[in-house]
Design a protein around this motif. Sequence first.
Motif, PDB file in Angstrom:
ATOM      1  N   TYR A  54      71.104   5.024  38.789  1.00 58.97           N
ATOM      2  CA  TYR A  54      70.573   3.491  39.072  1.00 58.97           C
ATOM      3  C   TYR A  54      70.184   3.323  40.393  1.00 58.97           C
ATOM      4  N   THR A  55      69.189   2.531  40.469  1.00 60.24           N
ATOM      5  CA  THR A  55      68.520   2.324  41.771  1.00 60.24           C
ATOM      6  C   THR A  55      68.279   1.001  41.932  1.00 60.24           C
ATOM      7  N   SER A  56      68.604   0.441  43.242  1.00 55.33           N
ATOM      8  CA  SER A  56      68.347  -1.150  43.767  1.00 55.33           C
ATOM      9  C   SER A  56      67.539  -1.246  45.260  1.00 55.33           C
ATOM     10  N   LEU A  57      66.537  -1.752  44.928  1.00 56.94           N
ATOM     11  CA  LEU A  57      65.297  -1.484  45.888  1.00 56.94           C
ATOM     12  C   LEU A  57      64.797  -3.082  46.342  1.00 56.94           C
ATOM     13  N   GLU A  58      64.665  -3.378  47.787  1.00 56.25           N
ATOM     14  CA  GLU A  58      64.146  -4.413  48.211  1.00 56.25           C
ATOM     15  C   GLU A  58      63.160  -4.386  48.996  1.00 56.25           C
ATOM     16  N   LEU A  59      62.019  -5.450  49.102  1.00 49.53           N
ATOM     17  CA  LEU A  59      61.297  -5.721  50.313  1.00 49.53           C
ATOM     18  C   LEU A  59      61.322  -7.035  50.748  1.00 49.53           C
ATOM     19  N   ASP A  60      60.896  -7.397  52.033  1.00 51.46           N
ATOM     20  CA  ASP A  60      61.083  -8.960  52.351  1.00 51.46           C
ATOM     21  C   ASP A  60      59.421  -9.127  52.798  1.00 51.46           C
ATOM     22  N   PHE A  61      59.139 -10.551  52.369  1.00 50.22           N
ATOM     23  CA  PHE A  61      57.796 -11.125  52.425  1.00 50.22           C
ATOM     24  C   PHE A  61      58.092 -12.089  53.414  1.00 50.22           C
ATOM     25  N   GLU A  62      57.500 -12.168  54.952  1.00 49.14           N
ATOM     26  CA  GLU A  62      57.899 -13.255  55.658  1.00 49.14           C
ATOM     27  C   GLU A  62      56.641 -14.216  55.516  1.00 49.14           C
ATOM     28  N   PHE A  63      56.965 -15.327  54.891  1.00 53.92           N
ATOM     29  CA  PHE A  63      56.336 -16.423  54.634  1.00 53.92           C
ATOM     30  C   PHE A  63      56.278 -17.307  55.640  1.00 53.92           C
ATOM     31  N   PRO A  64      55.514 -18.205  55.917  1.00 52.97           N
ATOM     32  CA  PRO A  64      55.294 -19.467  56.993  1.00 52.97           C
ATOM     33  C   PRO A  64      56.659 -19.789  57.463  1.00 52.97           C
ATOM     34  N   GLU A  65      57.697 -20.400  56.362  1.00 51.03           N
ATOM     35  CA  GLU A  65      58.896 -21.188  56.657  1.00 51.03           C
ATOM     36  C   GLU A  65      59.984 -20.423  56.482  1.00 51.03           C
ATOM     37  N   LYS A  66      59.987 -19.361  55.681  1.00 50.99           N
ATOM     38  CA  LYS A  66      60.968 -18.700  55.285  1.00 50.99           C
ATOM     39  C   LYS A  66      60.834 -17.151  54.684  1.00 50.99           C
ATOM     40  N   THR A  67      61.638 -16.242  54.765  1.00 47.77           N
ATOM     41  CA  THR A  67      61.547 -14.874  54.263  1.00 47.77           C
ATOM     42  C   THR A  67      62.039 -14.964  52.915  1.00 47.77           C
ATOM     43  N   SER A  68      61.391 -14.039  52.084  1.00 50.57           N
ATOM     44  CA  SER A  68      61.550 -13.943  50.572  1.00 50.57           C
ATOM     45  C   SER A  68      61.757 -12.829  50.396  1.00 50.57           C
ATOM     46  N   THR A  69      62.817 -12.382  49.484  1.00 55.27           N
ATOM     47  CA  THR A  69      63.239 -11.155  49.111  1.00 55.27           C
ATOM     48  C   THR A  69      62.688 -10.779  47.712  1.00 55.27           C
ATOM     49  N   TYR A  70      61.974  -9.734  47.741  1.00 58.37           N
ATOM     50  CA  TYR A  70      61.464  -8.833  46.334  1.00 58.37           C
ATOM     51  C   TYR A  70      62.410  -7.894  46.273  1.00 58.37           C
ATOM     52  N   SER A  71      63.067  -8.154  44.765  1.00 57.86           N
ATOM     53  CA  SER A  71      64.164  -7.106  44.395  1.00 57.86           C
ATOM     54  C   SER A  71      63.914  -6.492  43.227  1.00 57.86           C
ATOM     55  N   VAL A  72      64.221  -5.194  43.099  1.00 55.73           N
ATOM     56  CA  VAL A  72      63.969  -4.455  41.792  1.00 55.73           C
ATOM     57  C   VAL A  72      65.233  -3.667  41.445  1.00 55.73           C
ATOM     58  N   GLN A  73      65.877  -3.611  40.360  1.00 55.11           N
ATOM     59  CA  GLN A  73      66.754  -2.892  40.017  1.00 55.11           C
ATOM     60  C   GLN A  73      66.200  -1.815  38.729  1.00 55.11           C
ATOM     61  N   LYS A  74      66.465  -0.711  38.672  1.00 54.04           N
ATOM     62  CA  LYS A  74      65.867   0.308  37.561  1.00 54.04           C
ATOM     63  C   LYS A  74      66.951   1.286  37.383  1.00 54.04           C
ATOM     64  N   PHE A  75      66.721   2.060  36.318  1.00 51.00           N
ATOM     65  CA  PHE A  75      67.318   3.334  35.891  1.00 51.00           C
ATOM     66  C   PHE A  75      66.331   4.416  35.886  1.00 51.00           C
ATOM     67  N   ASP A  76      66.357   5.377  36.914  1.00 53.90           N
ATOM     68  CA  ASP A  76      65.431   6.435  37.090  1.00 53.90           C
ATOM     69  C   ASP A  76      66.166   7.766  36.427  1.00 53.90           C
ATOM     70  N   ILE A  77      65.194   8.631  35.686  1.00 55.40           N
ATOM     71  CA  ILE A  77      65.529   9.816  35.188  1.00 55.40           C
ATOM     72  C   ILE A  77      64.496  10.801  35.977  1.00 55.40           C
ATOM     73  N   PRO A  78      64.842  11.402  36.947  1.00 57.40           N
ATOM     74  CA  PRO A  78      64.096  12.579  37.498  1.00 57.40           C
ATOM     75  C   PRO A  78      64.252  13.774  36.746  1.00 57.40           C
ATOM     76  N   LEU A  79      63.076  14.436  36.757  1.00 55.08           N
ATOM     77  CA  LEU A  79      63.397  15.809  36.455  1.00 55.08           C
ATOM     78  C   LEU A  79      62.627  16.870  37.384  1.00 55.08           C
ATOM     79  N   MET A  80      63.309  17.494  38.149  1.00 59.13           N
ATOM     80  CA  MET A  80      62.781  18.142  39.488  1.00 59.13           C
ATOM     81  C   MET A  80      62.864  19.745  39.051  1.00 59.13           C
TER      82      MET A  80
END
Length: 224
Positions: A82-108
């Motif tokens: 289970y993975t939770s990711l975030e990015l921030d975008f600095e808009f003129p008045e306030k910072t907005s957070t872009y969030s993503v939650q996902k299930f990953d199945i890596p095969l290495m």
Amino acid sequence: MKKCIVGLGIFFSLISSAFSQEFSYGLKGGVNYSMGGQITGESSGVGNWDETIEGTPAYGFHGGVFGQVNFGKFFIRPEVVYTSLELDFEFPEKTSTYSVQKFDIPLMIGYNVWGPLDIFAGPSYSNILDSALMGNELEDPIVVQNTPINAQIGAKVEFGRFGIDVRYEHSLSNAEVQNLDIVRSEYGVNRAYFDDARINQLIVGVIFKIGGPGLNERRRRACY
């Protein structure tokens, strides 16, 4: 998704029975450093914000289980994470957070370079559970990636039950432009475009091995 998890559980059980001396399994978890993303404001209209900004890297987290089957110096390592990711975008008045939650199945697919040091690479299947940009009023979900497959490459070291795993994940999707309608009174932005919603990430995890060979290995004391 449930079928995938059940299938992996059966796979682990079968492999454990067939390769009891070469199979290990356990838990993993750690932090994720997210990179990517680009948003451009719509230029039509007087006074509209029309700049282009890139996402500011931010930290997330992950946790899950793994199994590993060794074939001499080579190994196969399936995981469910289970993975939770975030990015921030600095808009003129306030910072907005872009969030993503996902299930990953890596095969290495990996190789033991020397002693406790392994290198590995392979595909990772991602099932997006949720994605949102704070302040966006559109009901349509943000498409994080238009293909479920990402690529990972990394290295790990293990000593007995514990280890450290460092890897990089690169999105294999194409950039897809999406409409945004942001609360202007709060963020200083009205209409905009999500030029690129893809996220690449640097992943650092701690490994705890529950079962498998070499769990109680310790460095031998020097004899005098």
